[in-house]
Design an enzyme around this catalytic site. Structure first.
Site, PDB file in Angstrom:
ATOM      1  N   CYS A  40      29.880  -7.439 -58.115  1.00  0.00           N
ATOM      2  CA  CYS A  40      28.829  -6.785 -59.582  1.00  0.00           C
ATOM      3  C   CYS A  40      28.943  -7.506 -60.886  1.00  0.00           C
ATOM      4  N   HIS A  41      28.249  -7.349 -61.434  1.00  0.00           N
ATOM      5  CA  HIS A  41      28.217  -7.771 -62.821  1.00  0.00           C
ATOM      6  C   HIS A  41      29.353  -7.684 -63.811  1.00  0.00           C
ATOM      7  N   THR A  42      29.858  -6.546 -63.690  1.00  0.00           N
ATOM      8  CA  THR A  42      31.021  -5.805 -64.824  1.00  0.00           C
ATOM      9  C   THR A  42      31.570  -6.550 -64.005  1.00  0.00           C
ATOM     10  N   HIS A  62      34.715  -3.128 -57.976  1.00  0.00           N
ATOM     11  CA  HIS A  62      34.352  -1.902 -57.689  1.00  0.00           C
ATOM     12  C   HIS A  62      33.803  -1.364 -57.247  1.00  0.00           C
ATOM     13  N   GLU A  63      32.969  -2.099 -55.984  1.00  0.00           N
ATOM     14  CA  GLU A  63      31.673  -2.005 -55.236  1.00  0.00           C
ATOM     15  C   GLU A  63      32.308  -1.820 -53.526  1.00  0.00           C
ATOM     16  N   CYS A  92      36.007  15.442 -61.083  1.00  0.00           N
ATOM     17  CA  CYS A  92      36.627  16.270 -60.889  1.00  0.00           C
ATOM     18  C   CYS A  92      36.164  18.222 -60.104  1.00  0.00           C
ATOM     19  N   CYS A  95      36.346  19.521 -64.845  1.00  0.00           N
ATOM     20  CA  CYS A  95      36.269  19.158 -66.368  1.00  0.00           C
ATOM     21  C   CYS A  95      34.980  19.783 -67.041  1.00  0.00           C
ATOM     22  N   CYS A  98      31.767  18.500 -65.552  1.00  0.00           N
ATOM     23  CA  CYS A  98      31.146  18.209 -64.566  1.00  0.00           C
ATOM     24  C   CYS A  98      31.201  20.108 -64.697  1.00  0.00           C
ATOM     25  N   CYS A 106      32.865  12.598 -65.910  1.00  0.00           N
ATOM     26  CA  CYS A 106      33.555  13.328 -65.321  1.00  0.00           C
ATOM     27  C   CYS A 106      34.608  12.435 -66.508  1.00  0.00           C
ATOM     28  N   ARG A 110      39.930   9.632 -67.681  1.00  0.00           N
ATOM     29  CA  ARG A 110      38.939   9.214 -67.810  1.00  0.00           C
ATOM     30  C   ARG A 110      39.705   7.740 -69.217  1.00  0.00           C
ATOM     31  N   CYS A 169      27.845   1.179 -56.365  1.00  0.00           N
ATOM     32  CA  CYS A 169      27.505   0.921 -57.316  1.00  0.00           C
ATOM     33  C   CYS A 169      25.904  -0.025 -57.396  1.00  0.00           C
ATOM     34  N   ARG A 370      23.245  -9.663 -53.528  1.00  0.00           N
ATOM     35  CA  ARG A 370      24.029  -9.565 -53.355  1.00  0.00           C
ATOM     36  C   ARG A 370      25.314 -10.487 -52.644  1.00  0.00           C
TER      37      ARG A 370
HETATM   38  P1  NAD Z   1      21.087 -10.098 -62.090  1.00  0.00           P
HETATM   39  O1  NAD Z   1      21.412 -10.569 -63.118  1.00  0.00           O
HETATM   40  O2  NAD Z   1      21.054  -9.579 -59.952  1.00  0.00           O
HETATM   41  O3  NAD Z   1      19.419  -9.402 -62.025  1.00  0.00           O
HETATM   42  C1  NAD Z   1      19.048  -9.355 -63.747  1.00  0.00           C
HETATM   43  C2  NAD Z   1      17.618 -10.106 -63.762  1.00  0.00           C
HETATM   44  O4  NAD Z   1      17.028  -9.945 -64.752  1.00  0.00           O
HETATM   45  C3  NAD Z   1      17.039 -11.383 -62.780  1.00  0.00           C
HETATM   46  O5  NAD Z   1      16.348 -11.184 -61.707  1.00  0.00           O
HETATM   47  C4  NAD Z   1      16.218 -12.173 -63.653  1.00  0.00           C
HETATM   48  O6  NAD Z   1      15.794 -13.421 -63.615  1.00  0.00           O
HETATM   49  C5  NAD Z   1      15.847 -10.938 -64.997  1.00  0.00           C
HETATM   50  N1  NAD Z   1      16.018 -10.990 -66.260  1.00  0.00           N
HETATM   51  C6  NAD Z   1      16.344 -11.953 -67.163  1.00  0.00           C
HETATM   52  N2  NAD Z   1      15.805 -12.103 -68.650  1.00  0.00           N
HETATM   53  C7  NAD Z   1      14.924 -11.212 -68.351  1.00  0.00           C
HETATM   54  C8  NAD Z   1      14.235 -11.061 -69.463  1.00  0.00           C
HETATM   55  N3  NAD Z   1      13.951 -11.425 -70.397  1.00  0.00           N
HETATM   56  N4  NAD Z   1      12.732 -10.608 -69.021  1.00  0.00           N
HETATM   57  C9  NAD Z   1      13.061 -10.089 -67.809  1.00  0.00           C
HETATM   58  N5  NAD Z   1      13.464 -10.576 -66.326  1.00  0.00           N
HETATM   59  C10 NAD Z   1      14.628 -10.723 -67.252  1.00  0.00           C
HETATM   60  O7  NAD Z   1      21.767  -8.631 -61.988  1.00  0.00           O
HETATM   61  P2  NAD Z   1      22.321  -7.149 -61.996  1.00  0.00           P
HETATM   62  O8  NAD Z   1      22.723  -6.923 -60.824  1.00  0.00           O
HETATM   63  O9  NAD Z   1      20.774  -6.612 -61.482  1.00  0.00           O
HETATM   64  O10 NAD Z   1      22.744  -5.847 -62.862  1.00  0.00           O
HETATM   65  C11 NAD Z   1      21.207  -5.497 -63.968  1.00  0.00           C
HETATM   66  C12 NAD Z   1      21.697  -4.877 -65.572  1.00  0.00           C
HETATM   67  O11 NAD Z   1      22.830  -3.755 -65.456  1.00  0.00           O
HETATM   68  C13 NAD Z   1      23.351  -5.948 -65.478  1.00  0.00           C
HETATM   69  O12 NAD Z   1      23.736  -5.371 -67.172  1.00  0.00           O
HETATM   70  C14 NAD Z   1      24.771  -4.417 -65.337  1.00  0.00           C
HETATM   71  O13 NAD Z   1      25.557  -4.928 -65.261  1.00  0.00           O
HETATM   72  C15 NAD Z   1      23.910  -3.650 -65.427  1.00  0.00           C
HETATM   73  N6  NAD Z   1      24.280  -1.864 -64.706  1.00  0.00           N
HETATM   74  C16 NAD Z   1      23.725  -0.724 -64.506  1.00  0.00           C
HETATM   75  C17 NAD Z   1      24.548  -0.117 -64.547  1.00  0.00           C
HETATM   76  C18 NAD Z   1      24.921   1.305 -64.878  1.00  0.00           C
HETATM   77  O14 NAD Z   1      25.614   1.972 -64.414  1.00  0.00           O
HETATM   78  N7  NAD Z   1      24.566   1.995 -66.171  1.00  0.00           N
HETATM   79  C19 NAD Z   1      26.247  -0.400 -62.752  1.00  0.00           C
HETATM   80  C20 NAD Z   1      25.541  -1.651 -62.008  1.00  0.00           C
HETATM   81  C21 NAD Z   1      25.347  -2.754 -63.008  1.00  0.00           C
HETATM   82  C1  022 Z   2      28.987  -0.997 -63.246  1.00  0.00           C
HETATM   83  N1  022 Z   2      28.834  -1.411 -64.362  1.00  0.00           N
HETATM   84  C2  022 Z   2      27.682  -2.410 -64.290  1.00  0.00           C
HETATM   85  C3  022 Z   2      27.948  -2.803 -63.470  1.00  0.00           C
HETATM   86  N2  022 Z   2      28.510  -2.115 -62.739  1.00  0.00           N
HETATM   87  C4  022 Z   2      28.950  -0.322 -65.097  1.00  0.00           C
HETATM   88  C5  022 Z   2      29.263  -0.372 -66.276  1.00  0.00           C
HETATM   89  C6  022 Z   2      29.599   0.499 -67.221  1.00  0.00           C
HETATM   90  C7  022 Z   2      29.859   2.163 -67.006  1.00  0.00           C
HETATM   91  C8  022 Z   2      28.673   2.781 -66.090  1.00  0.00           C
HETATM   92  C9  022 Z   2      28.051   1.089 -65.609  1.00  0.00           C
HETATM   93  C10 022 Z   2      29.600   3.070 -67.811  1.00  0.00           C
HETATM   94  C11 022 Z   2      28.313   3.944 -68.993  1.00  0.00           C
HETATM   95  C12 022 Z   2      29.391   4.218 -69.579  1.00  0.00           C
HETATM   96  C13 022 Z   2      30.492   4.670 -69.260  1.00  0.00           C
HETATM   97  N3  022 Z   2      30.877   3.805 -68.569  1.00  0.00           N
HETATM   98  C14 022 Z   2      31.595   4.981 -69.795  1.00  0.00           C
HETATM   99  C15 022 Z   2      32.246   6.276 -69.338  1.00  0.00           C
HETATM  100  C16 022 Z   2      33.004   7.384 -69.315  1.00  0.00           C
HETATM  101  O1  022 Z   2      33.321   6.679 -71.223  1.00  0.00           O
HETATM  102  O2  022 Z   2      33.435   8.807 -69.578  1.00  0.00           O
HETATM  103  C17 022 Z   2      32.209   2.768 -68.221  1.00  0.00           C
HETATM  104  C18 022 Z   2      32.919   3.378 -66.513  1.00  0.00           C
HETATM  105  C19 022 Z   2      34.090   3.074 -66.408  1.00  0.00           C
HETATM  106  C20 022 Z   2      34.914   2.254 -67.145  1.00  0.00           C
HETATM  107  C21 022 Z   2      34.372   1.790 -68.224  1.00  0.00           C
HETATM  108  C22 022 Z   2      33.173   2.228 -68.794  1.00  0.00           C
HETATM  109  C23 022 Z   2      35.454   1.530 -66.422  1.00  0.00           C
HETATM  110  O3  022 Z   2      36.304   2.254 -65.671  1.00  0.00           O
HETATM  111  N4  022 Z   2      36.623   1.521 -66.797  1.00  0.00           N
HETATM  112  C24 022 Z   2      32.140   4.498 -65.768  1.00  0.00           C
HETATM  113 ZN    ZN Z   3      28.596  -2.632 -60.234  1.00  0.00          ZN
END
Ligand code: NAD
Ligand code: 022
Ligand code: ZN
Length: 375
Positions: A40-42, A62-63, A92, A95, A98, A106, A110, A169, A370
């Site tokens: 995954c991206h992170t 993480h996945e 948990c 906390c 939760c 949670c 953390r 994830c 993926r």
């Molecule tokens: P990805 O790279 O597979 O997909 C991103 C898509 O966005 C691509 O298809 C790309 O062409 C498109 N894109 C780029 N710039 C653009 C623009 N200006 N306008 C429109 N589309 C555009 O990535 P992903 O695996 O789908 O992840 C997406 C994001 O979600 C990442 O930043 C990732 O870290 C985040 N994420 C967040 C969480 C969370 O819990 N908040 C969990 C997982 C992933």
């Molecule tokens: C997963 N992410 C992006 C791609 N795959 C992702 C990254 C960060 C978070 C969630 C998903 C995130 C959002 C908010 C937080 N995190 C903070 C949570 C908190 O402080 O309670 C986050 C998480 C884990 C970690 C860091 C940041 C870590 O384990 N290092 C959920």
């Molecule tokens: Zn992820």
């Protein structure tokens, strides 16, 4: 014991496959044999060195999905042989967060999780005398890993590891953002920015929730067919409309006698802060909800005119789709087994651990939705 793992030895360097030492589970901990893990991206963000909080050497990932092989003292919620999905957001159930029922974030472990350590402040991974850090409490790029019991969801043992690891994830984040965070209702209109591994899961979540109009936005035209496969009804490439994307989307979503446009729900799945602003401003005045899912680089800021919020739009964000891992992840696995959701077509590449760096290349090149490593 010894285990094979892909180790992130230093920022910007490829992962190195090696044998590392893994200590058994202590009190409240569980030893898991990882059977499959998504990339995954992170993981990429941390490996690149762009994350200022990234620690090295570390075992990323993480996945995952796997099987319990041993449990430490006091563990009651899982036993040897159980099939589990590691949770980077644990649950948990004790906390304040939760208990609040208002968040999935949670706080039980953390602090240590962010430091790459187990809850007692130590690491189970090492090479000789040198400690290796855990990552997001999961470290699924190791064939065997140790996790706290509160960070494991017990799932249906009939489910295939190489598919359900993605529920750890991407799937949960995308579907959860729709159901838990935005709480999308039947007949809603929605715009999804970024049709990668997250955006496509947002689309299938919208379909599940009964959304009527699902507009996908991506700069890559190859994503049109991908979006349609999961329920997208309209596609826009912002590079091809010859103007600003926001008025274009507002125009597309005009409904009702007053002909005010804007989507009921919008989702940023790009991590680009300019796109986050577009998503907010493309939501409907008075009630539009815009959910930030994409994770932006360290130090980035978002902006908009306060008018956008004063006129009733809500800007919100989600981690792990607002899902409570131990409660919600088993349900999502069941949805997959009942064919309510799709995962198989999104797993575009299967790799062996030795080829894990190829998975990172495929992600860079935008060729994969993926990649999954099977042990
Ligand atoms: P990805 O790279 O597979 O997909 C991103 C898509 O966005 C691509 O298809 C790309 O062409 C498109 N894109 C780029 N710039 C653009 C623009 N200006 N306008 C429109 N589309 C555009 O990535 P992903 O695996 O789908 O992840 C997406 C994001 O979600 C990442 O930043 C990732 O870290 C985040 N994420 C967040 C969480 C969370 O819990 N908040 C969990 C997982 C992933
Ligand atoms: C997963 N992410 C992006 C791609 N795959 C992702 C990254 C960060 C978070 C969630 C998903 C995130 C959002 C908010 C937080 N995190 C903070 C949570 C908190 O402080 O309670 C986050 C998480 C884990 C970690 C860091 C940041 C870590 O384990 N290092 C959920
Ligand atoms: Zn992820």
């Amino acid at each position: 014991m010894k285990t094979r793992a892909a180790v992130a030895v230093a920022a910007g360097k490829p992962l190195e496959i090696m044998e590392v030492d893994l200590e058994g589970p202590r009190e409240g901990e569980v030893l898991v044999e990882i059977k499959a893990t998504g990339i995954c991206h992170t993981d990429e963000f941390t490996l690149s060195g762009a994350d200022p909080e990234g620690l090295f050497p570390a075992i990323l990932g993480h996945e995952g999905a796997g099987v319990v092989v041993d449990v430490g003292k006091g563990v009651t919620s899982v036993k040897k042989g159980d099939h589990v999905i590691p949770l980077y957001t644990p649950e948990c159930r004790q906390c304040p967060s939760c208990l609040s029922r208002k968040t999935n974030l949670c706080t039980a472990i953390r602090a240590t999780q962010g430091q790459g350590l187990m809850p007692d402040g130590s690491s189970r991974f090492s090479i000789g005398k040198d400690k290796i850090f855990h990552y997001m409490g999961c470290s699924t790029f190791s064939n065997f890993t140790v996790l706290p019991e509160i960070a494991l969801a017990k799932v249906n043992p009939d489910a295939p590891f190489d598919k359900i690891c993605y529920i750890g994830c991407g799937v949960t984040t995308g579907i959860g953002a729709v159901i838990n965070t935005a709480k999308v209702e039947q007949g809603a209109t929605a715009v999804v920015f970024g049709l990668g591994g997250i955006g496509l899961n947002v689309i299938q979540g919208l379909k599940l929730a009964g959304a009527d109009m699902i507009i996908g936005v991506d700069v890559n035209n190859d994503k049109k067919a991908w979006g349609e496969r999961f329920g997208m009804t309209h596609f826009v490439n912002p590079k091809e409309i010859g103007g600003d994307i926001v008025p274009h989307l507002v125009n597309m979503t005009k409904r009702g006698a007053d002909q005010i446009g804007g989507a009921d729900y919008t989702f940023d799945c790009t991590g680009n802060t300019k796109v986050m602003r577009q998503a907010l401003e493309a939501s409907h005045r008075g009630w539009g909800k815009s959910v930030v899912i994409g994770v932006a680089g360290a130090g980035q800021e978002i902006s908009t005119r306060p008018f956008q919020l004063v006129t009733g739009r809500s800007w919100m964000g989600t981690a792990f789709g607002g899902a409570r891992g131990r409660t919600d992840v088993p349900k999502i696995v069941d949805w997959y087994m009942e064919k309510k959701i799709q995962i198989d077509p999104m797993i575009t590449h299967l790799l062996k651990l030795e080829d894990i760096n190829k998975g990172f290349d495929l992600m860079h090149e935008g060729k994969s939705i993926r990649s999954v490593v099977v042990y």
